[in-house]
Write an enzyme that holds these catalytic residues in place. Structure first.
Site, PDB file in Angstrom:
ATOM      1  N   GLY A 154      47.811  43.064  51.502  1.00  0.00           N
ATOM      2  CA  GLY A 154      46.539  43.240  50.949  1.00  0.00           C
ATOM      3  C   GLY A 154      46.117  42.298  50.012  1.00  0.00           C
TER       4      GLY A 154
ATOM      5  CD  GLN B 258      45.640  41.154  43.997  1.00  0.00           C
ATOM      6  OE1 GLN B 258      45.173  41.558  45.076  1.00  0.00           O
ATOM      7  NE2 GLN B 258      46.936  41.132  43.714  1.00  0.00           N
TER       8      GLN B 258
ATOM      9  CB  CYS C 140      51.237  43.887  42.659  1.00  0.00           C
ATOM     10  SG  CYS C 140      49.494  43.498  42.403  1.00  0.00           S
ATOM     11  CG  LEU C 141      50.321  39.089  46.904  1.00  0.00           C
ATOM     12  CD1 LEU C 141      49.054  38.992  47.656  1.00  0.00           C
ATOM     13  CD2 LEU C 141      51.659  38.462  47.129  1.00  0.00           C
TER      14      LEU C 141
ATOM     15  CG  HIS D 275      48.382  48.031  45.594  1.00  0.00           C
ATOM     16  ND1 HIS D 275      49.345  48.161  44.744  1.00  0.00           N
ATOM     17  CD2 HIS D 275      47.759  46.992  45.268  1.00  0.00           C
ATOM     18  CE1 HIS D 275      49.608  46.844  44.262  1.00  0.00           C
ATOM     19  NE2 HIS D 275      48.529  46.136  44.502  1.00  0.00           N
ATOM     20  CD  GLU D 276      45.045  45.378  47.902  1.00  0.00           C
ATOM     21  OE1 GLU D 276      44.893  44.723  46.916  1.00  0.00           O
ATOM     22  OE2 GLU D 276      46.201  45.353  48.435  1.00  0.00           O
TER      23      GLU D 276
ATOM     24  CG  HIS E  47      44.374  45.047  42.462  1.00  0.00           C
ATOM     25  ND1 HIS E  47      44.864  44.471  41.559  1.00  0.00           N
ATOM     26  CD2 HIS E  47      45.207  44.756  43.350  1.00  0.00           C
ATOM     27  CE1 HIS E  47      46.034  44.065  41.505  1.00  0.00           C
ATOM     28  NE2 HIS E  47      46.272  44.396  43.092  1.00  0.00           N
TER      29      HIS E  47
END
Ligand code: GNR
Ligand code: NI
Length: 185
Positions: free
Chosen positions: A61, A66, A107-108, A149-150, A153
């Site tokens: 995702g 991000q 997480c990226l 999670h997204e 963000h």
């Protein structure tokens, strides 16, 4: 005219690009995203670029936050074959299960760090797709975790904020040191 023919294109033929991903503790990750006011060509281009960035980075995702775009846009693909992309624009969680479970997250924007986070095991989310059509999606397990999670963000929240101050401080120090070494190299 720039030659974009070497770039991959999505099914609409729009050239895509891999965007740079902000790394924790970059303060821009704390920005609260604004709703998208019109799902137009600019937003579809953003979705195409985010999708390519997600696949290139091998993430499941990616939130627009991000890639330093502070609008309510998320792309997800939790499939094994990575052939089932989901786009959520202006997502709202309309129901979340009382049942919660702790699962390992990464997480990226927090590369190389994995730790447990407690989330609802199932959610219902209402969102627009890239054609501006409204859908309600029922999700469980990994997809439900990823959606939560997204959406964090988009509220300026990174998963490490659920961890202890001790762990968070250690993660900050490690990533800032890695960043310094990358800049020097
Ligand atoms: O690629 C990702 N994997 C992942 C694993 C467990 C829980 C959440 C995630 S999301 C993450 C990609 C990412 O950083 N999205 O914001
Ligand atoms: Ni993330």
């Amino acid at each position: 005219m720039e030659d974009n023919r070497r770039h991959p294109t999505c099914h609409t033929g729009i050239p895509m690009a891999v965007l740079p991903i902000l790394v924790y503790p970059d303060p821009r990750l704390q920005t609260v995203a604004k709703p998208v006011t019109a799902v137009d060509a600019r937003v579809r281009q953003l979705v195409a670029d985010m999708r390519e960035t997600m696949y290139e980075s091998q993430g499941i995702g990616l939130a627009a936050t991000q890639v330093n775009v502070h609008e309510r846009v998320i792309v997800i693909d939790v499939s094994e074959k990575r052939d089932s992309p989901i786009t959520l624009i202006n997502p709202e969680i309309v129901w979340a299960s009382d049942e919660r479970r702790s699962g390992e997250e990464g997480c990226l924007s927090v590369p190389g760090i994995y730790d447990g986070v407690e989330r609802s095991v199932a959610v219902k989310v209402r969102a627009l797709d890239e054609n501006g059509q409204e859908h309600t999606l029922e999700a469980q397990d990994l997809l439900a975790i990823c959606i939560q999670h997204e959406m964090d963000h988009l509220q300026g929240k990174v998963f490490v904020e659920y961890l202890s101050l001790f762990k968070r401080t250690r993660i900050k120090t490690k990533l800032m040191k890695a960043q310094r070494e990358t800049v020097r190299a």
